[in-house]
Scaffold this motif. Structure first.
Motif, short mmCIF file in Angstrom:
data_model
loop_
_atom_site.label_atom_id
_atom_site.label_comp_id
_atom_site.label_asym_id
_atom_site.label_seq_id
_atom_site.Cartn_x
_atom_site.Cartn_y
_atom_site.Cartn_z
N ASN B 40 68.13 7.78 -18.26
CA ASN B 40 69.31 8.39 -18.87
C ASN B 40 68.98 8.82 -20.30
OD1 ASN B 40 71.95 9.16 -19.27
ND2 ASN B 40 72.74 7.07 -19.54
N GLU B 73 80.41 22.70 -18.06
CA GLU B 73 80.21 21.45 -18.83
C GLU B 73 81.51 20.72 -19.12
OE1 GLU B 73 78.05 23.06 -22.11
OE2 GLU B 73 76.15 22.16 -21.45
N ALA B 92 75.52 12.75 -13.79
CA ALA B 92 74.87 14.07 -13.81
C ALA B 92 73.36 13.87 -13.73
CB ALA B 92 75.24 14.81 -15.08
N MET B 109 68.35 17.57 -23.46
CA MET B 109 69.49 16.97 -22.73
C MET B 109 70.29 16.06 -23.66
SD MET B 109 67.58 16.03 -19.13
CE MET B 109 68.76 14.77 -18.63
N ALA B 113 74.16 16.69 -24.69
CA ALA B 113 75.16 15.67 -24.36
C ALA B 113 75.90 15.22 -25.61
CB ALA B 113 74.49 14.48 -23.69
N TYR B 122 73.56 11.24 -18.08
CA TYR B 122 72.90 12.52 -17.83
C TYR B 122 71.43 12.16 -17.60
CZ TYR B 122 72.00 17.57 -18.73
OH TYR B 122 71.65 18.90 -18.64
#
Lengths: 174, 202
Positions: B40, B73, B92, B109, B113, B122
């Motif tokens: 993550n 999103e 996700a 990412m 986020a 994510y």
């Protein structure tokens, strides 16, 4: 040696002039063409394609300027269009660019690339309805291509290089 | 003799490839989805097994770089806000090869986020092993799973809703309808839907 330099200088001026003279008019021409861009919903696209000559083989590619693998394979579709136009083949590029980016992004892209194939914008948010009409197995990922004529239709959810694309097309033309 | 061997080997390779391609189709409705253990953005590893009290999951294959994924999103975040407490959290998963799409790297990412205030995990599909098992082909691509005695059963595959361009003009909320149906013990009304998306970069 001197001759070489003179030739180079002459060449430079020659091409310099050509670019200076030809580009503006060519640019204007392209802008005029791009202004006529068709923006259709799926039903309109379908009837437009149906209204075309059924003796031809059509290569319809679904793409968008934001789709990197689509942009990468565009030249192969362009080459296919010019190499096979005498064999009754026509390439149609269906852009899925967002409507708000037609003016800001798509038109300048088309002007820069001088695409010869016909470009149509498909603007239809109800993709759950129209995607299966293109092909029941299409998940909705682009690039995607459909090749068809009055005898045969094949759908491809994949990218192509020129040879692969040409090999597929050859199965449609005799 | 050598040639026969070569031909035989070629046949074996061809057969294995075709079998592999056939099995790479992914899940259909009613299949049991695999769990995963993926990194993550917060440095932890996340599995569905970590969620003791979940009734199911909204698994979204998505990324930073696809305009369709970006268009969704806020709606993915809204799904998590609405359904996490009801037992259907969003997880996700970013399926792209980051060598091809550096804009989808773990660092990118994290940044995305943070900027968007994602409240859901994510995850990076490192080695791209999970998305082919699910059969995801594009971003965004949603799988809604229900936790049953058999495992995580696939109940819905497809789009979030029917308007990627304008959230306020949506008429069909496919993903919400699916979770609502599961929460009230009903059949999912529309189990499979389709939408345009960006192909997963391999």
């Amino acid at each position: 040696m001197k001759l070489k330099i003179i030739t180079l200088v002459l060449l430079f001026f020659y091409f310099g002039n050509v670019t200076a003279q030809v580009n503006p008019s060519e640019e204007k021409m392209k802008i005029a063409t791009v202004k006529d861009l068709k923006v259709l919903n799926f039903n309109e696209l379908e009837s437009y394609l149906k209204s075309k000559d059924d003796n031809k083989t059509y290569v319809v590619n679904f793409w968008a300027t934001w789709c990197a693998p689509c942009v990468k394979e565009l030249p192969y579709f362009e080459d296919l269009n010019s190499n096979y136009s005498s064999k009754n083949v026509e390439v149609i590029l269906v852009s899925l660019d967002f409507p708000k980016q037609i003016e800001t992004k798509l038109k300048s892209f088309l002007e820069k690339r001088h695409l010869k194939s016909e470009v149509i914008v498909l603007n239809d948010v109800d993709s759950n309805t129209w995607i299966p009409k293109v092909d029941k197995n299409w998940s909705g990922a682009i690039p995607a291509t459909i090749i068809y004529n009055s005898n045969k239709t094949t759908f491809y959810e994949r990218s192509f290089n020129y040879e692969e694309l040409e090999n597929e097309l050859k199965q449609f033309i005799k | 003799m050598k040639n026969t061997f070569k031909i035989a080997m070629a046949l074996v390779v061809m057969l294995t490839t075709s079998v592999f391609t056939a099995s790479a189709q992914g899940y259909d409705i009613g299949d049991i989805a695999t769990d995963f253990k993926l990194n993550n953005i917060d440095g932890t590893e996340v599995s569905m097994a970590d969620y003791g009290d979940a009734k199911g999951f909204i698994i979204v294959f998505t990324c930073n770089t696809c305009p369709y994924a970006v268009a969704y999103e806020d709606r993915i975040e809204a799904l998590n806000k609405k359904y996490e407490d009801k037992g259907y959290p969003v997880i996700a998963i970013m399926p792209n090869n980051t060598d091809v799409k550096p804009g989808d790297s773990m660092e990118a990412m994290k940044a995305r986020a943070k900027a968007k205030g994602f409240t859901f995990p994510y995850l990076m599909d490192e080695g791209q092993k999970i998305y082919p098992q699910y059969g995801a082909t594009k971003t965004p691509h949603v799988y809604i799973l229900e936790r049953t005695t058999k495992g995580h059963e696939v109940k819905y595959i497809g789009a979030i809703d029917d308007n990627y361009q304008d959230a306020s003009a949506v008429t069909e909320t496919y993903a919400e309808d699916a979770v609502d149906a599961l929460l009230s013990g009903n059949e999912v009304p529309e189990k499979k839907t389709r939408a345009i998306g960006c192909s997963i970069k391999v």
